[in-house]
Motif scaffolding. Structure first.
Motif, PDB file in Angstrom:
ATOM      1  N   SER A 179      -3.090  16.767  -3.040  1.00  0.00           N
ATOM      2  CA  SER A 179      -3.042  16.768  -1.578  1.00  0.00           C
ATOM      3  C   SER A 179      -3.194  15.375  -0.994  1.00  0.00           C
ATOM      4  CB  SER A 179      -4.139  17.691  -1.020  1.00  0.00           C
ATOM      5  OG  SER A 179      -5.424  17.131  -1.200  1.00  0.00           O
ATOM      6  N   LEU A 180      -3.823  14.461  -1.739  1.00  0.00           N
ATOM      7  CA  LEU A 180      -4.089  13.135  -1.209  1.00  0.00           C
ATOM      8  C   LEU A 180      -3.039  12.102  -1.618  1.00  0.00           C
ATOM      9  CD1 LEU A 180      -7.965  13.009  -1.693  1.00  0.00           C
ATOM     10  CD2 LEU A 180      -6.714  13.316   0.442  1.00  0.00           C
ATOM     11  N   LEU A 181      -2.345  12.355  -2.734  1.00  0.00           N
ATOM     12  CA  LEU A 181      -1.262  11.444  -3.100  1.00  0.00           C
ATOM     13  C   LEU A 181      -0.062  11.709  -2.189  1.00  0.00           C
ATOM     14  CD1 LEU A 181      -1.372  11.643  -6.995  1.00  0.00           C
ATOM     15  CD2 LEU A 181      -2.153   9.758  -5.554  1.00  0.00           C
ATOM     16  N   PRO A 182       0.639  10.667  -1.778  1.00  0.00           N
ATOM     17  CA  PRO A 182       1.786  10.873  -0.881  1.00  0.00           C
ATOM     18  C   PRO A 182       2.828  11.788  -1.528  1.00  0.00           C
ATOM     19  CG  PRO A 182       1.203   8.544  -1.016  1.00  0.00           C
ATOM     20  CD  PRO A 182       0.418   9.253  -2.088  1.00  0.00           C
ATOM     21  N   GLY A 183       3.131  12.898  -0.863  1.00  0.00           N
ATOM     22  CA  GLY A 183       4.162  13.784  -1.387  1.00  0.00           C
ATOM     23  C   GLY A 183       5.528  13.146  -1.302  1.00  0.00           C
ATOM     24  N   ARG A 184       5.689  12.345  -0.287  1.00  0.00           N
ATOM     25  CA  ARG A 184       6.951  11.628  -0.089  1.00  0.00           C
ATOM     26  C   ARG A 184       6.612  10.252   0.456  1.00  0.00           C
ATOM     27  NH1 ARG A 184      12.019  13.705   3.694  1.00  0.00           N
ATOM     28  NH2 ARG A 184      13.464  11.975   3.192  1.00  0.00           N
ATOM     29  N   LEU A 185       7.103   9.220  -0.211  1.00  0.00           N
ATOM     30  CA  LEU A 185       6.826   7.860   0.229  1.00  0.00           C
ATOM     31  C   LEU A 185       7.530   7.595   1.554  1.00  0.00           C
ATOM     32  CD1 LEU A 185       7.171   5.976  -3.170  1.00  0.00           C
ATOM     33  CD2 LEU A 185       5.078   6.727  -2.025  1.00  0.00           C
ATOM     34  N   PRO A 186       6.863   6.877   2.464  1.00  0.00           N
ATOM     35  CA  PRO A 186       7.451   6.638   3.786  1.00  0.00           C
ATOM     36  C   PRO A 186       8.661   5.709   3.716  1.00  0.00           C
ATOM     37  CG  PRO A 186       5.455   5.333   3.505  1.00  0.00           C
ATOM     38  CD  PRO A 186       5.530   6.257   2.327  1.00  0.00           C
ATOM     39  N   THR A 187       9.499   5.845   4.708  1.00  0.00           N
ATOM     40  CA  THR A 187      10.655   4.943   4.838  1.00  0.00           C
ATOM     41  C   THR A 187      10.205   3.716   5.627  1.00  0.00           C
ATOM     42  OG1 THR A 187      12.209   6.797   4.813  1.00  0.00           O
ATOM     43  CG2 THR A 187      12.996   4.702   5.723  1.00  0.00           C
ATOM     44  N   ILE A 188      10.293   2.564   5.000  1.00  0.00           N
ATOM     45  CA  ILE A 188       9.822   1.317   5.604  1.00  0.00           C
ATOM     46  C   ILE A 188      10.982   0.325   5.677  1.00  0.00           C
ATOM     47  CG2 ILE A 188       8.185  -0.602   5.426  1.00  0.00           C
ATOM     48  CD1 ILE A 188       6.772   2.011   5.901  1.00  0.00           C
ATOM     49  N   ARG A 189      11.169  -0.241   6.852  1.00  0.00           N
ATOM     50  CA  ARG A 189      12.254  -1.199   7.047  1.00  0.00           C
ATOM     51  C   ARG A 189      12.114  -2.369   6.061  1.00  0.00           C
ATOM     52  NH1 ARG A 189      12.573  -5.987   8.971  1.00  0.00           N
ATOM     53  NH2 ARG A 189      10.395  -5.936   9.707  1.00  0.00           N
ATOM     54  N   GLY A 190      13.230  -2.675   5.383  1.00  0.00           N
ATOM     55  CA  GLY A 190      13.261  -3.854   4.521  1.00  0.00           C
ATOM     56  C   GLY A 190      12.643  -3.664   3.152  1.00  0.00           C
ATOM     57  N   GLY A 207      -9.773   9.871 -10.998  1.00  0.00           N
ATOM     58  CA  GLY A 207      -9.764   9.401  -9.624  1.00  0.00           C
ATOM     59  C   GLY A 207      -8.717   8.352  -9.344  1.00  0.00           C
ATOM     60  N   ASP A 208      -7.620   8.350 -10.090  1.00  0.00           N
ATOM     61  CA  ASP A 208      -6.541   7.391  -9.816  1.00  0.00           C
ATOM     62  C   ASP A 208      -5.803   7.808  -8.547  1.00  0.00           C
ATOM     63  OD1 ASP A 208      -7.340   6.647 -12.338  1.00  0.00           O
ATOM     64  OD2 ASP A 208      -5.318   6.315 -13.085  1.00  0.00           O
ATOM     65  N   TRP A 209      -5.427   6.833  -7.757  1.00  0.00           N
ATOM     66  CA  TRP A 209      -4.608   7.148  -6.585  1.00  0.00           C
ATOM     67  C   TRP A 209      -3.811   5.926  -6.145  1.00  0.00           C
ATOM     68  CZ3 TRP A 209      -9.213   4.802  -5.325  1.00  0.00           C
ATOM     69  CH2 TRP A 209      -9.275   4.043  -4.151  1.00  0.00           C
ATOM     70  N   TYR A 210      -2.758   6.195  -5.414  1.00  0.00           N
ATOM     71  CA  TYR A 210      -1.996   5.132  -4.779  1.00  0.00           C
ATOM     72  C   TYR A 210      -1.740   5.565  -3.339  1.00  0.00           C
ATOM     73  CZ  TYR A 210       2.020   8.173  -5.759  1.00  0.00           C
ATOM     74  OH  TYR A 210       2.885   9.234  -5.829  1.00  0.00           O
ATOM     75  N   ASP A 211      -1.482   4.598  -2.485  1.00  0.00           N
ATOM     76  CA  ASP A 211      -1.251   4.906  -1.076  1.00  0.00           C
ATOM     77  C   ASP A 211      -0.321   3.865  -0.490  1.00  0.00           C
ATOM     78  OD1 ASP A 211      -1.465   6.343   1.242  1.00  0.00           O
ATOM     79  OD2 ASP A 211      -3.514   5.745   1.723  1.00  0.00           O
ATOM     80  N   LEU A 212       0.402   4.281   0.517  1.00  0.00           N
ATOM     81  CA  LEU A 212       1.386   3.421   1.172  1.00  0.00           C
ATOM     82  C   LEU A 212       1.444   3.844   2.626  1.00  0.00           C
ATOM     83  CD1 LEU A 212       3.602   1.259   0.414  1.00  0.00           C
ATOM     84  CD2 LEU A 212       5.182   3.180   0.178  1.00  0.00           C
ATOM     85  N   PHE A 213       1.181   2.919   3.551  1.00  0.00           N
ATOM     86  CA  PHE A 213       1.132   3.321   4.953  1.00  0.00           C
ATOM     87  C   PHE A 213       1.530   2.154   5.865  1.00  0.00           C
ATOM     88  CE2 PHE A 213      -3.086   2.395   3.230  1.00  0.00           C
ATOM     89  CZ  PHE A 213      -3.483   1.286   3.977  1.00  0.00           C
ATOM     90  N   PRO A 214       2.224   2.470   6.967  1.00  0.00           N
ATOM     91  CA  PRO A 214       2.568   1.432   7.942  1.00  0.00           C
ATOM     92  C   PRO A 214       1.334   1.017   8.724  1.00  0.00           C
ATOM     93  CG  PRO A 214       3.287   3.573   8.724  1.00  0.00           C
ATOM     94  CD  PRO A 214       2.775   3.784   7.332  1.00  0.00           C
TER      95      PRO A 214
END
Length: 401
Positions: A179-190, A207-214
């Motif tokens: 639930s905490l890992l991004p199900g779909r990575l965001p679309t980021i310009r460039g 407890g491994d995790w990755y995250d990506l956020f604007p």
């Protein structure tokens, strides 16, 4: 029925606790069946199972027969307190022939009118799993045969509780992590991204995790983290760190300051927790990333026309460990560059040094599309062998001009 079980009585209990058919029932029904048989054979009025919570040093009623309100009212007893707490603390059978406020802290036992209690610890290996106790409203003795029989039942119930806790924790940890890992990575310009996560097979979900956020100002936050330990507790801590880091990321454009705040939060509210974290902030122009490493392995950087290398960023102490002021390193991202973040499960193997894994990783991270890079990395470093530890990888690529 006599309070002393006969050979036939003992056989009935043994059959009840070893009945293969019970394996098809849920834990609640298994325990209810066994406790009911124990009450019948020992000629007692109540039987209760309390599960041990080692973190809180508490016993919690999870099953009861003849005094079900212990479960309904969520009775909790501190280890060392009262009758059940004494059984847990001493890890030996205890017979109590005086039930009052000086010997029992659970008021339900006194209100039921119990006159005598027998309790035994539930132990699996060297681990205290809980306490099993029975009570009678009629004064009586509990001979050694009763103690031996209840100890046998306790061993069976300890295994039942331990298996249930393990399965429940593993399922909960896996669900929480998903639930905490991004199900779909965001679309980021460039930018383009790809990621993989594989739970370890031996110690269980970690407890491994990755995250990506604007971030405000068209910037981008990239996180890769690894909480020490495995199981539900590690997954819960991971979730807390993820949420806290996101909050601090909105307050500062310095990744070192963000990790410093995260470290302060962990040391104050969760002393003893330990995690490695890599946090990078990509500029709006996408031409550089400010990076801070809290005990985490250096990302791999692939630049067009050059050999791939481990980023030469300063590595500070992990989250949860005091140390000097945290530092940041600014890494240039030329058009077409690829930056790969990962956890140690990807490169560590029991049979070879970590340097060999890091060398292999740098060889297979190239300036190709992130999905291609992820596939090549997993094929080269995982292949056909199940992952022993959790593996997470996040590949980011700056679009070519």
């Amino acid at each position: 029925m006599s309070g002393t079980p006969t050979a036939d009585d003992r056989l009935q209990v043994l059959e009840a606790i070893t009945d293969a058919a019970l394996g098809h029932l849920g834990q609640e029904k298994v325990m209810a069946t066994i406790l009911a048989r124990v009450r019948e054979v020992l000629d007692v009025d109540t039987a209760t199972v309390l599960r041990h919570d080692p973190a809180a040093q508490l016993l919690r009623a999870v099953a009861a027969s003849g005094i079900e309100e212990e479960v309904y009212q969520d009775v909790r007893i501190a280890v060392g307190a009262g009758f059940a707490g004494r059984v847990a603390a001493e890890r030996r059978p205890v017979i109590l022939d005086r039930v009052d406020e000086t010997t029992v802290v659970n008021t339900l036992l006194r209100e039921r009118g119990l006159r005598v209690l027998l309790g035994v610890p539930m132990i699996a290996g060297d681990e205290l799993v809980g306490v099993l106790h029975v009570g009678s409203m009629t004064p009586r003795d509990f001979p050694e045969s009763d103690v031996e029989l209840l100890t046998l039942v306790a061993a069976r119930l300890a295994l039942e509780v331990q298996i249930d806790v393990s399965l429940t924790d593993r399922a909960a940890a896996a669900a929480l992590q998903r639930s905490l890992l991004p199900g779909r990575l965001p679309t980021i310009r460039g930018m383009q991204f790809s990621a993989r996560y594989v739970p370890g097979t031996e110690p269980g979900v970690g407890g491994d995790w990755y995250d990506l956020f604007p971030l405000p100002g068209d910037r981008l936050g990239i996180v890769m983290g690894d909480v020490a330990g495995h199981g539900l507790n590690a997954a819960v801590i991971m979730g807390r760190l993820r949420s806290a880091l996101r909050a601090y990321a909105l307050e500062s454009d310095d990744p070192a300051e963000v990790l410093s705040k995260l470290d302060r939060k962990v040391q104050y509210f969760e002393p003893g927790a330990l995690a490695t974290v890599a946090y990078g902030i990509v500029t709006a122009s996408r031409d550089s990333v400010a990076l801070s490493l809290a005990g985490h392995l250096n990302p791999v950087l692939a630049v067009p026309g050059e050999p791939s290398v481990l980023v030469g960023a300063a590595v500070d102490p992990p989250i949860g460990v005091s140390g000097p002021r945290r530092r940041k390193t600014v890494v240039g991202l030329s058009p077409g560059s690829v930056l790969a973040f990962y956890t140690d499960g990807l490169v560590e193997r029991r049979a070879s040094p970590i340097d060999a894994g890091l060398q292999r990783l740098t060889e297979v991270v190239t300036v190709e599309p992130p999905g291609v890079v992820c596939a090549r990395v997993m094929a080269a470093l995982v292949g056909t062998t199940p992952a022993q530890d959790d593996i997470a990888i996040l590949v980011a690529r700056r679009d070519a001009d």
